[in-house]
Scaffold this active site. Structure first.
Site, PDB file in Angstrom:
ATOM      1  N   GLU A 207       0.831  -1.210   0.000  1.00  0.00           N
ATOM      2  CA  GLU A 207       0.000   0.000   0.000  1.00  0.00           C
ATOM      3  C   GLU A 207       0.864   1.257   0.000  1.00  0.00           C
ATOM      4  OE1 GLU A 207      -2.739  -1.668  -0.854  1.00  0.00           O
ATOM      5  OE2 GLU A 207      -3.974  -0.393   0.441  1.00  0.00           O
TER       6      GLU A 207
ATOM      7  N   THR B 219      -6.019   6.971  -5.408  1.00  0.00           N
ATOM      8  CA  THR B 219      -5.987   7.166  -3.953  1.00  0.00           C
ATOM      9  C   THR B 219      -5.045   8.309  -3.569  1.00  0.00           C
ATOM     10  OG1 THR B 219      -6.497   4.851  -3.634  1.00  0.00           O
ATOM     11  CG2 THR B 219      -5.603   5.985  -1.737  1.00  0.00           C
TER      12      THR B 219
HETATM   13  N1  HSE Z   1      -8.454   4.917   3.761  1.00  0.00           N
HETATM   14  C1  HSE Z   1      -7.706   5.332   2.624  1.00  0.00           C
HETATM   15  C2  HSE Z   1      -8.336   6.517   1.964  1.00  0.00           C
HETATM   16  C3  HSE Z   1      -7.444   4.246   1.651  1.00  0.00           C
HETATM   17  O1  HSE Z   1      -9.533   6.707   2.076  1.00  0.00           O
HETATM   18  O2  HSE Z   1      -7.608   7.281   1.328  1.00  0.00           O
HETATM   19  C4  HSE Z   1      -8.579   3.540   1.114  1.00  0.00           C
HETATM   20  O3  HSE Z   1      -8.168   2.800   0.029  1.00  0.00           O
END
Ligand code: HSE
Length: 305
Positions: A127, A180
């Site tokens: 991630e 993201t």
């Molecule tokens: N919680 C994170 C966001 C990652 O909202 O940016 C979700 O993929």
């Protein structure tokens, strides 16, 4: 030396719980075959359906698996082959299901030296490579199943929460691209105290609602005062989809992860079916390609199949 796993898709944030709450879907996700390579190199098999990064340093699965192998002191390489049910970039944890699936599979293949919570930390490396920040709100429910709460990041403290029996989720993925990294960058770095109070009141209420199987409490606790008002601008017809879902009987509706998918909770399958159909028709009417899904909460995390 080969293994096949199923790795579920996930929905992070769950409305009020930006970067801390998430849940797994039931039977929606990806299948992954991981096979040891003879030359000790990491490889990503070319995908028939989607254009996935093939370089080991650019793919979340190989990055996460490498972090695990280094910590275990094992010098081996693996070939990864994916069969994804949903489109990457949906906001339904498609990258997390690859990184978490990869560390789970490799851990199995080398004799399971790490426990599930340690796997969360390795999966977070994938991630981090992708979005610049190592968040666990997708990889935690993927590995543990059900609902999870990342209580703290330093050190990582992940809690598993209960799943109400009759809770269903309808999801729509309109085909617009939301990265993201961009969806994170657009958020303000400071929050007014008044908003913070409403938000942590809701996180507590939602957690309590899950413990009590109190569907009304879950619904009235989901509202997100901080992130949704900003990010919804990236999602076409967001307000219409949400208003229709609530009219159709949803207990709550919000952005799935960083979007563009939208999810709605319902008590019972019939209501969820109705919401799903409305979601589809709202986008069909204006000619925006959209995929819809219906699922129970996936109480089982990633597993060998
Ligand atoms: N919680 C994170 C966001 C990652 O909202 O940016 C979700 O993929």
């Amino acid at each position: 030396n080969s293994i096949k796993v199923f790795s579920p898709s996930t929905v992070a944030n769950v409305g009020c719980g930006y970067d801390v709450l998430g849940f797994a879907l039931d039977g929606i996700g990806e299948e992954m075959i991981v096979t040891e390579t003879a030359d000790g190199k990491m490889e990503i098999e070319e995908n028939e359906k989607f254009d996935l990064p093939l370089k080991p340093e650019k793919n979340v699965a190989t990055v996460a698996a490498k972090a695990l192998l280094e910590a275990a002191g094992v010098e081996k390489g693996y070939r990864f082959s994916f069969d994804k049910h949903i489109h990457p970039g949906s906001g339904m944890g498609t990258s997390a299901s690859s990184s978490a699936g990869a560390v789970f599979a490799v851990n199995e293949l080398i004799g399971r030296p790490f426990d599930t919570k340690q796997l969360v930390e390795f999966a977070m490396e994938g991630e981090k490579m992708l979005s610049g920040k190592a968040h666990a709100d997708n990889v935690a429910p993927n590995l543990l199943g059900g609902f999870t709460l990342v209580r703290a990041y330093g050190p990582l403290d992940v809690l598993q929460l209960p799943t109400p029996e009759d809770l269903y989720v309808a999801i729509v993925h309109p085909q617009v691209v939301v990265k993201t990294t961009d969806a994170k960058r657009m958020l303000k770095q400071t929050v007014k105290l008044e908003k913070a109070v409403s938000q942590w009141g809701n996180v507590g209420g939602l957690v309590s609602g899950l413990y009590e199987s109190d569907y009304d409490l879950i619904g009235r606790s989901m509202e997100d005062h901080i992130v949704e008002p900003i990010r919804k601008l990236l999602i076409p017809l967001y307000d219409d989809v949400k208003a229709q879902a609530m009219t159709d009987g949803a207990i709550g509706c919000s952005i799935a992860g960083s979007g563009p998918s939208i999810f709605a909770f319902a008590k019972g399958k019939e209501t969820a079916e109705k919401i799903k159909a409305s979601m589809q028709s709202i986008y069909d009417e204006v000619g925006i390609l959209a995929y819809t899904y219906l699922s129970k909460i996936g109480t089982e995390g990633v597993r060998v199949i």
